[in-house]
Design an enzyme around this catalytic site. Structure first.
Site, short mmCIF file in Angstrom:
data_model
loop_
_atom_site.label_atom_id
_atom_site.label_comp_id
_atom_site.label_asym_id
_atom_site.label_seq_id
_atom_site.Cartn_x
_atom_site.Cartn_y
_atom_site.Cartn_z
N GLN A 347 0.90 -1.15 0.00
CA GLN A 347 0.00 0.00 0.00
C GLN A 347 0.94 1.19 0.00
O GLN A 347 1.86 1.23 0.79
CB GLN A 347 -0.86 -0.03 1.26
CG GLN A 347 -2.06 0.85 1.24
CD GLN A 347 -3.32 0.13 0.77
OE1 GLN A 347 -3.86 -0.71 1.46
NE2 GLN A 347 -3.80 0.45 -0.43
N ASP A 516 -0.59 -1.90 7.01
CA ASP A 516 -0.38 -3.32 7.31
C ASP A 516 -1.06 -4.19 6.25
O ASP A 516 -1.39 -5.34 6.52
CB ASP A 516 -0.86 -3.67 8.72
CG ASP A 516 -2.29 -3.22 8.96
OD1 ASP A 516 -2.96 -2.78 8.01
OD2 ASP A 516 -2.76 -3.32 10.11
N HIS A 517 -1.26 -3.65 5.07
CA HIS A 517 -1.93 -4.41 4.01
C HIS A 517 -0.90 -5.05 3.09
O HIS A 517 -0.34 -4.39 2.22
CB HIS A 517 -2.86 -3.50 3.21
CG HIS A 517 -3.86 -2.81 4.08
ND1 HIS A 517 -4.39 -1.58 3.80
CD2 HIS A 517 -4.41 -3.18 5.27
CE1 HIS A 517 -5.23 -1.23 4.75
NE2 HIS A 517 -5.26 -2.19 5.66
N VAL A 518 -0.65 -6.32 3.33
CA VAL A 518 0.29 -7.06 2.49
C VAL A 518 -0.50 -8.02 1.60
O VAL A 518 -1.45 -8.65 2.05
CB VAL A 518 1.34 -7.80 3.34
CG1 VAL A 518 2.38 -6.81 3.85
CG2 VAL A 518 0.72 -8.54 4.51
#
Lengths: 590, 243
Positions: A347, A516-518
């Site tokens: 992100q 924290d968007h993987v």
């Protein structure tokens, strides 16, 4: 090694994806066993109002998350570097118990835009091939369209009770909602959250600028709701403790609040907790899997056989399980051959912090997904012909920033960080702070991928996953562009002090939490040479294996991923019980 | 007794509360768990003022921590200092527990030469408890070497000068101490102590919350949410039940 009675379906990880699939599959009469690494956790037993509003324990020490000690990755920017382990909490915010990250998430409940699902085709269609193939990005369509996804988004929103205001119902545009969104079949289950002070200021400024603000769709419920499973939820109390916290009030949608009350009572469902699946077991024929191997917390190994395996762990664990199970061809960044580990994305974040003299934001009132956004510079909602990037960012202001430990670092530039000057500055600025956070898209790059680390291992002796990644230049350009737009908005909002931030103006790192968007690593698609799973998230290699989660996204949009994970999980589960069980085999021709 | 033993003889002490779940082996749940009462192991343990130090048992080191903390957050007309607000007790309890032990951290070796640069933030194999041990000893040795006195006995403006040097990197305490990172660790921990719930031993009388106007562990703002832009002057509340 003990072998248990065979199940119809084994579900690996009981977060949003696992619980939504288990609910569909048990309702259809299948016997489902879920296996979760974490302990049982629930609202009344673990996060009632008596312990929930505690910034130190949850927000700072992150006690609801899986510990890096038990579960981490190694990271490097490029293939010629040696990767180092992520030792402390970083961008990987996996859940510590059942419910997974769905228990501690903030609750932003977005649909991706129609453009996102067909990013390669639509970019070529509007701007030509050169825009899509810049030599660095690795764009590919998802193999599903927004139109195909719409009923499953709708189902997820009903189960979760999402609060919001539609901007497009069957093509009918309502400017109170998001005019840029894909069409919806109907209104949100519950109305939008209240408009708080930072949102008022943002809404007024962006409206004056001819932009289109709206309230963010939230899994923090504005009103009580009874979902299609018959589960009741309460109205949000705006306590402000959501992201990294549980919810003491049954008003933040989670597997616990929305699914478990029904799922756990089904006689054809059970969950084995505190047990970690370390391998999906392949059959002799190589075309199917036979079940999984897991280790309980005494270190004992077990085999659980099943006719169907659904891998529904967190994105990185899905990919690691595929690699450690040797299913599918690992991706090679030098040749771009192979699929497992391909198309990691993240992100791309920029924005501004601002302080507006004389304002009283009351920042302690709010909710995890509480805020206003403009999508005028998101996706392909604006013309990129003369711009050196594709995609964009959801630009949002948040009403959830009152936590006093973490906010002590949010002071105007030049403020003392300690001493009496710090105390005065914090007192003066606690109420005047707000932010614009540009949640930018992230395009996969040819050199960005996941494989197994040659050096570092976990407590089971298995190799850690290794991430090799840096931002695409297109994303870096997008982040700068949207940061400049955020400065303009902040000025219109009347801010005297503005501090810009741009995580993409330096190399990527897992240790600094931009988001924290993987995403990616076991991506979906219509072409088995560029995807791990087909459009129903069924493995191209083993037809009774489904790999479900954000691992399946071939890119990341300028939105949070959870609702898309939920919609894909429901769609995959329905394909299993409506089609696959009657005629086991590939659901899509390769 | 050697200093290391005195300071860190409590390694492995039982830590109250704070761990998630019980380790009674893999648990198979069939049906909804019927025990709906709050899990006792999940309740935070209250730090009782005056209960005695568990980690910072060495006088010099405790005085050094107090002196540093009281320069970072001093007493003034805006309120008490960090130590007056209980931040030393707070730090001691934190160092005695999972945080001090680095219980969440991945501490496997090797630590490679380029690790800090790659991660863009300092990396440690040492636990926070070990970092305080070496850092405080080095800070005091520095003061003795340069100023001929304990850090705690220096004039406040001299203490500030050393702290500013640690913050900007111009002071290097010792070869085995990442001085800038140690400063940041102390700054983070004193802020935690001053602004965390008083149940953890700091923020006494909710002084930190009163300073900025944070109402604390409140559960329901529905009565106030519509009063946008208005000063609400809400009395803060803590997780510690009122008598």
């Amino acid at each position: 090694m003990a072998t248990k009675q065979k199940a119809d379906v084994v579900v690996v990880g009981l977060g949003w994806a696992g619980s939504l699939m288990a609910e569909e599959l048990t309702r259809a009469g299948l016997n489902v066993i879920a296996i979760d690494r974490g302990p049982w956790m629930d609202t009344s037993t673990h996060t009632p109002p008596a312990v929930d509003p505690d910034e130190l324990r949850w927000g700072i020490r992150k006690e609801l998350l899986a510990k890096p000690k038990d579960n981490t990755l190694t990271f490097r920017n490029t293939v010629d570097q040696v990767a180092a382990p992520q030792r402390d909490y970083g961008i990987f915010e996996l859940g510590g118990g059942v419910g997974g990250a769905g228990f501690h998430w903030a609750g932003m409940a977005w649909r991706f835009s129609p453009w996102d699902f067909e990013i390669r085709s639509k970019t070529i269609e509007r701007y030509g091939l050169a825009k899509a193939e810049d030599g660095e990005m690795q764009l590919q369509d998802w193999g599903v369209t927004y139109d195909e996804m719409e009923p499953y988004y709708d189902r997820f929103e009903r189960i979760a009770g999402i609060s919001g205001k539609a901007g497009n119902i069957n093509g009918q545009i309502d400017p109170v909602g998001n005019i840029f969104e894909g069409h919806r079949s109907r209104e949100y289950p519950t109305p939008p959250l209240k408009t708080l002070r930072s949102m008022e200021v943002f809404n007024e400024a962006t409206s004056r600028m001819g932009l289109h603000p709206f309230t963010i769709p939230a899994a923090n419920l504005s009103q009580p709701w009874v979902n299609p499973l018959g589960v009741s939820m309460g109205a949000c109390t705006y306590c402000g403790f959501c992201l990294a916290y549980g919810c003491g009030n049954y008003s933040k949608s989670s597997p616990q609040a929305c699914v478990f009350p029904v799922l756990m009572r089904r006689p054809n469902f059970k969950v084995i907790t505190e047990s970690c699946v370390i391998k999906v077991n392949k059959a002799q024929d190589g075309k199917t899997v036979t079940g999984v191997t897991y280790v309980d917390n005494q270190g004992r190994e077990h085999v659980q056989d099943a006719d169907i395996v659904c891998v529904t762990a967190f994105q990185v664990d899905n990919v690691r399980l595929m690699l450690n199970s040797q299913i599918g061809q690992p991706y090679d960044p030098r040749t771009q051959q192979g699929t497992v580990g391909r198309n990691f994305s993240f992100q791309t974040i920029s924005g501004v912090d601002m302080w507006i003299d004389g304002e009283t934001m009351n920042p302690f009132i709010g909710a995890g997904a509480h805020g206003s956004q403009i999508d005028d510079y998101n996706g392909d909602n604006f013309d990129h012909s003369d711009l050196d990037f594709i995609g964009g960012a959801g630009m949002l202001t948040l009403a959830r920033d009152g936590a006093p430990i973490s906010k002590a670092g949010k002071l105007p530039e030049g403020s003392p960080r300690w001493g009496s000057g710090f105390k005065q500055a914090y007192k003066d600025n606690y109420q005047t702070f707000t932010t614009i956070f540009n949640q930018g898209c992230s395009m996969p790059v040819k050199g960005g991928y996941l494989d197994l680390d040659p050096t570092y291992r976990d407590k089971f002796g298995q190799p850690l996953l290794r991430l090799t990644y840096d931002y695409a230049q297109s994303d870096r350009n997008m982040a700068k562009f949207t940061m400049d737009r955020a400065v303009e908005i902040a000025q219109e909002m009347g801010a005297q002090n503005i501090t810009t931030f741009n995580f993409a103006d330096k190399p990527f790192t897992t240790a600094v939490i931009a988001s924290d968007h993987v995403i990616g690593g076991a991506v979906m698609g219509a072409d088995p040479t560029t995807s791990v799973v087909n459009p129903y998230l069924q493995s191209w290699d083993c037809h009774n294996l489904f790999v479900v989660g954000a691992s399946a996204f071939p890119m990341n949009a300028g939105y949070n991923p959870t609702a898309t994970v939920g919609a894909l999980a429901i769609r995959a589960a329905q394909a299993i019980h409506q089609t696959y069980v009657n005629n086991p085999g590939p659901l899509v021709e390769a | 007794m050697k200093r290391r033993e005195a300071l860190f003889s409590l390694v492995g002490i039982a830590t109250a509360g704070a761990t998630i779940g019980r380790s009674a082996g893999a648990v198979t749940l069939e049906g909804y768990p019927t025990d709906m009462a709050v899990d006792k192991a999940f309740l935070p343990a209250s730090v009782v003022p005056g209960g005695g130090m568990r980690v910072l048992t060495n006088d010099t080191q405790r005085r050094t921590v107090a002196a540093v903390f009281d320069r970072l957050i001093p007493q003034d007309e805006l309120g008490p200092s960090a130590s007056q607000a209980g931040c030393v007790e707070f730090l001691d309890a934190q160092l005695a527990g999972p945080f001090g032990e680095g219980a969440a951290l991945y501490r496997e070796t090797p630590k490679m030469a380029g690790e800090d640069a790659l991660m863009q933030t300092p990396q440690f194999i040492a636990t926070p408890r070990e970092r305080y041990e070496t850092g405080l000893a080095a800070l005091d040795a520095y003061a003795q070497r340069i100023d001929g006195a304990a850090f705690a006995d220096l004039q406040p403006n001299r203490q500030d000068e050393i702290l500013r040097g640690m913050e900007d990197g111009s002071v290097k305490l010792a070869d085995d101490v990442n001085t800038k990172a140690f400063f940041e660790l102390m700054l983070q921990n004193v802020r935690e102590g001053y602004f965390a719930d008083p149940i953890y031993g700091g923020n006494r009388d909710m002084a930190g919350w009163k300073l900025i106007g944070f109402p604390g562990a409140r559960y329901d703002y529905r009565l106030y949410a519509d009063r946008t832009g208005e000063k609400l002057d809400l009395e803060p509340v803590s997780l510690i039940p009122r008598d």
